[in-house]
Write a protein that holds these residues in place. Structure first.
Motif, short mmCIF file in Angstrom:
data_model
loop_
_atom_site.label_atom_id
_atom_site.label_comp_id
_atom_site.label_asym_id
_atom_site.label_seq_id
_atom_site.Cartn_x
_atom_site.Cartn_y
_atom_site.Cartn_z
N LYS A 299 0.79 -1.22 0.00
CA LYS A 299 0.00 0.00 0.00
C LYS A 299 0.83 1.28 0.00
CE LYS A 299 -3.75 -2.42 0.25
NZ LYS A 299 -4.59 -2.58 -0.97
N LYS A 300 2.07 1.22 0.51
CA LYS A 300 2.85 2.44 0.68
C LYS A 300 3.96 2.58 -0.35
CE LYS A 300 1.97 2.91 5.64
NZ LYS A 300 2.56 3.01 7.00
N THR A 301 4.74 1.54 -0.54
CA THR A 301 5.86 1.59 -1.48
C THR A 301 5.82 0.38 -2.40
OG1 THR A 301 7.36 0.36 -0.02
CG2 THR A 301 7.29 2.75 0.23
N ARG A 302 6.36 0.55 -3.62
CA ARG A 302 6.38 -0.52 -4.62
C ARG A 302 5.00 -1.13 -4.81
NH1 ARG A 302 10.48 -3.33 -1.37
NH2 ARG A 302 10.28 -1.46 -0.11
N THR A 303 4.02 -0.25 -4.91
CA THR A 303 2.63 -0.65 -5.12
C THR A 303 2.39 -1.05 -6.58
OG1 THR A 303 1.93 0.87 -3.39
CG2 THR A 303 0.25 0.15 -4.95
N ILE A 304 1.57 -2.07 -6.81
CA ILE A 304 1.12 -2.40 -8.17
C ILE A 304 -0.09 -1.51 -8.46
CG2 ILE A 304 0.24 -4.18 -9.70
CD1 ILE A 304 1.66 -6.26 -8.01
N LEU A 305 0.09 -0.55 -9.32
CA LEU A 305 -0.95 0.46 -9.54
C LEU A 305 -2.15 -0.07 -10.31
CD1 LEU A 305 1.43 3.46 -10.37
CD2 LEU A 305 0.28 2.97 -8.20
N ASN A 306 -1.95 -1.15 -11.09
CA ASN A 306 -3.09 -1.72 -11.84
C ASN A 306 -3.39 -3.14 -11.35
OD1 ASN A 306 -0.67 -2.65 -12.88
ND2 ASN A 306 -1.45 -2.83 -14.99
N GLU A 307 -3.43 -3.28 -10.04
CA GLU A 307 -3.68 -4.57 -9.41
C GLU A 307 -5.00 -5.19 -9.86
OE1 GLU A 307 -4.19 -4.88 -4.94
OE2 GLU A 307 -2.02 -5.20 -5.12
N ASP A 308 -6.01 -4.33 -10.05
CA ASP A 308 -7.34 -4.83 -10.45
C ASP A 308 -7.29 -5.53 -11.80
OD1 ASP A 308 -6.69 -2.38 -11.59
OD2 ASP A 308 -8.79 -1.76 -11.80
N LYS A 309 -6.45 -5.02 -12.71
CA LYS A 309 -6.34 -5.65 -14.04
C LYS A 309 -5.65 -7.01 -13.95
CE LYS A 309 -6.46 -1.43 -16.82
NZ LYS A 309 -5.80 -0.62 -17.88
N ILE A 310 -4.69 -7.14 -13.05
CA ILE A 310 -4.03 -8.44 -12.86
C ILE A 310 -5.03 -9.46 -12.33
CG2 ILE A 310 -2.26 -9.67 -11.53
CD1 ILE A 310 -0.62 -7.11 -11.55
N VAL A 311 -5.86 -9.02 -11.39
CA VAL A 311 -6.88 -9.92 -10.84
C VAL A 311 -7.83 -10.39 -11.93
CG1 VAL A 311 -8.87 -10.06 -9.28
CG2 VAL A 311 -6.77 -8.90 -8.53
N ALA A 312 -8.29 -9.45 -12.75
CA ALA A 312 -9.23 -9.80 -13.82
C ALA A 312 -8.60 -10.77 -14.83
CB ALA A 312 -9.72 -8.53 -14.51
N GLU A 313 -7.37 -10.51 -15.22
CA GLU A 313 -6.70 -11.37 -16.20
C GLU A 313 -6.45 -12.77 -15.62
OE1 GLU A 313 -5.35 -12.62 -19.70
OE2 GLU A 313 -6.19 -10.61 -19.34
N ALA A 314 -6.05 -12.83 -14.37
CA ALA A 314 -5.80 -14.12 -13.74
C ALA A 314 -7.08 -14.94 -13.64
CB ALA A 314 -5.19 -13.91 -12.35
N GLN A 315 -8.17 -14.29 -13.34
CA GLN A 315 -9.45 -15.00 -13.27
C GLN A 315 -9.85 -15.53 -14.64
OE1 GLN A 315 -11.82 -11.89 -11.45
NE2 GLN A 315 -11.54 -12.74 -9.39
N ARG A 316 -9.59 -14.77 -15.69
CA ARG A 316 -9.90 -15.24 -17.04
C ARG A 316 -9.07 -16.48 -17.40
NH1 ARG A 316 -10.70 -9.66 -18.33
NH2 ARG A 316 -8.47 -9.36 -18.78
N LEU A 317 -7.86 -16.55 -16.84
CA LEU A 317 -7.00 -17.70 -17.13
C LEU A 317 -7.35 -18.93 -16.28
CD1 LEU A 317 -3.54 -15.87 -17.38
CD2 LEU A 317 -4.82 -16.95 -19.26
N GLY A 318 -8.26 -18.75 -15.34
CA GLY A 318 -8.71 -19.91 -14.56
C GLY A 318 -8.20 -19.95 -13.13
N TYR A 319 -7.62 -18.88 -12.64
CA TYR A 319 -7.16 -18.82 -11.25
C TYR A 319 -8.29 -18.46 -10.30
CZ TYR A 319 -2.15 -18.75 -12.56
OH TYR A 319 -0.89 -19.04 -13.05
#
Length: 457
Positions: A299-319
């Motif tokens: 949340k403070k440093t080295r944050t993944i700014l597009n975390e929501d897109k990673i979640v969506a893509e991973a779910q599409r791949l079957g995770y």
């Protein structure tokens, strides 16, 4: 005339009376003070004189000598050759006075050795001895070899089990350093005692015992002693001052205790935390279970700014995806991590939680600009030694938030090695404290696919 003579006589008598009262009062006060202070006026025992000298700021009373001058003297009892830590093991009569950070010891190994008067050695026992910055913040223990019982402080508590004295100072409180600098070395040093050992902590953080309670109780069944606030004189027949440490977040099976590996440590951790999964899922055509992806969110440093897109893509791949912040109790967090088959995170202390992953699980480490070398040392090597599978995603310049702070051709971006020359605080400030990432999903998708392939093997 008679009245005048009588007046003079009375004045003289009054003066004498006052003088006598003053003399009597002085004698009475003196006697009272001598009675009250009698115990303080008696000669001090030799050990107490030595103890006061150890705590004196007068450099003429105690001589603290550097390692190179006491290594030969203590060679039979101490090991100063390690890259990470120094430690000593004393057998005989060991008396520890925590409040003054003083350790008196008399050992058969001191026989036939001529001790110089008031010779005292200082040793720092935090397991990162080459880090001058942090070792400057670690308190020094004073070692005092003695030959006469009179020079030893009188025991107030006698212990029937060995002692291990270790430090949680330095970087203690950071989960990576807690594990790398303290817990793994403590495991290496204490495991063979089968919990019959007394731990004494120097430079203790107020929450440290509670946070690592499970591990500490698995290694010792005795209440831990906080040296900094301990006024007792604790006596032992065997004591280890310091801990064995081989490497950052690792164990070298070629070093003592021989044969132990990092995999042994993770098996130990899974057992004491009662974690259910020893191995990750293996994907087969007949198995319709979804592999579980755990994203360590910062949340403070080295944050993944597009975390929501990673979640969506991973779910599409079957995770089956879960995003979690590592800041919770280890008892709960360890179970969540153990449920995962793939763990994803940006380089940082949160990745230390791979300790709880089942074997054959996959670690995906996202590596920001400037952190390539430390990423490999701190997590690639340990992950492989834990029987995990390892993937990394090294970001491009365009995926770093640094391009919003510096021109594209600035040396901070083009040559991070130059920034290292400015020192660790400045390097950390730029690349660790002020850098976030925004992953290119078309590129990162291939890493998520590769992780699935590894789970099929």
């Amino acid at each position: 005339m008679l009245e005048k003579l009588l007046a003079k006589c009375c004045v003289k008598l009054e003066r004498k009376r006052v003088g006598l009262w003053v003399l009597f009062s002085f004698v009475l006060v003196t006697v009272s003070l001598c009675t009250v202070l009698k115990s303080y006026m008696d000669p001090l025992p030799i050990w107490e004189i030595n103890l006061r000298r150890l705590n004196s700021n007068n450099k003429n009373t105690v001589k603290l000598v550097p390692h190179d001058s006491f290594e030969p003297f203590l060679a039979p009892m101490c090991n100063f050759s390690g890259e990470k830590s120094d430690y000593c093991e004393f057998n005989g009569d060991i008396r520890i006075h925590g409040n003054s950070s003083s350790i008196f010891f008399s050992s058969p190994q001191l026989e036939n050795i001529e001790l110089q008067e008031n010779r005292t050695w200082g040793i720092k026992i935090y397991a990162r001895k080459t880090d001058e910055h942090v070792m400057g913040q670690v308190k020094e223990l004073l070692l005092k070899p003695v030959l006469s019982v009179q020079e030893m402080p009188k025991c107030t508590v006698n212990h029937s089990v060995p002692a291990i004295v270790f430090s949680t100072g330095g970087y203690g409180g950071n989960i990576f350093h807690d594990t790398s600098d303290i817990l793994i070395p403590l495991y290496l040093t204490s495991l063979h005692f089968n919990r019959e050992v007394q731990f004494l902590i120097q430079d203790k953080h107020y929450y440290w015992n509670e946070r690592h309670e499970v591990t500490l109780k698995a290694l010792s069944k005795y209440e831990i002693i906080d040296l900094n606030h301990d006024k007792e004189i604790r006596c032992f027949n065997n004591a280890i001052i310091g801990v064995q440490s081989h490497q950052d977040f690792g164990i070298d099976p070629e070093k003592l205790p021989y044969g132990l590996t990092l995999r042994n440590f993770t098996q130990f951790i899974r057992k004491i935390y009662s974690l259910q999964r020893d191995t990750a899922i293996q994907i087969t055509a007949e198995d319709d279970r979804k592999p579980r992806l755990l994203i360590i969110s910062r949340k403070k440093t080295r944050t993944i700014l597009n975390e929501d897109k990673i979640v969506a893509e991973a779910q599409r791949l079957g995770y089956d995806v879960e995003v979690i912040d590592a800041r919770m109790s280890l008892k709960n967090f360890s179970k969540i991590v153990n449920s995962a088959d793939v763990m994803l995170g940006v380089h940082g202390a949160g990745l230390t939680n791979i300790l709880y992953l089942p074997e054959n699980a996959v670690l995906i480490q996202v590596i920001p600009i400037g952190l390539q070398s430390v990423s490999k040392i701190f997590y690639e090597r340990p992950a492989k030694n834990m029987s995990l599978k390892y993937l990394e995603y090294e970001i491009s310049v365009k995926e770093s938030s640094l391009i919003q702070q510096y021109p594209i051709k600035h040396q901070v971006i083009t040559d991070p090695e130059i920034a290292k020359k400015a020192g660790w605080p400045e390097f950390k400030k730029i690349y660790m404290d002020n850098q976030d990432v925004r992953l290119d999903m078309s590129n990162f998708r291939t890493v998520l696919v590769k992780a699935l392939e590894l789970l099929r093997q």
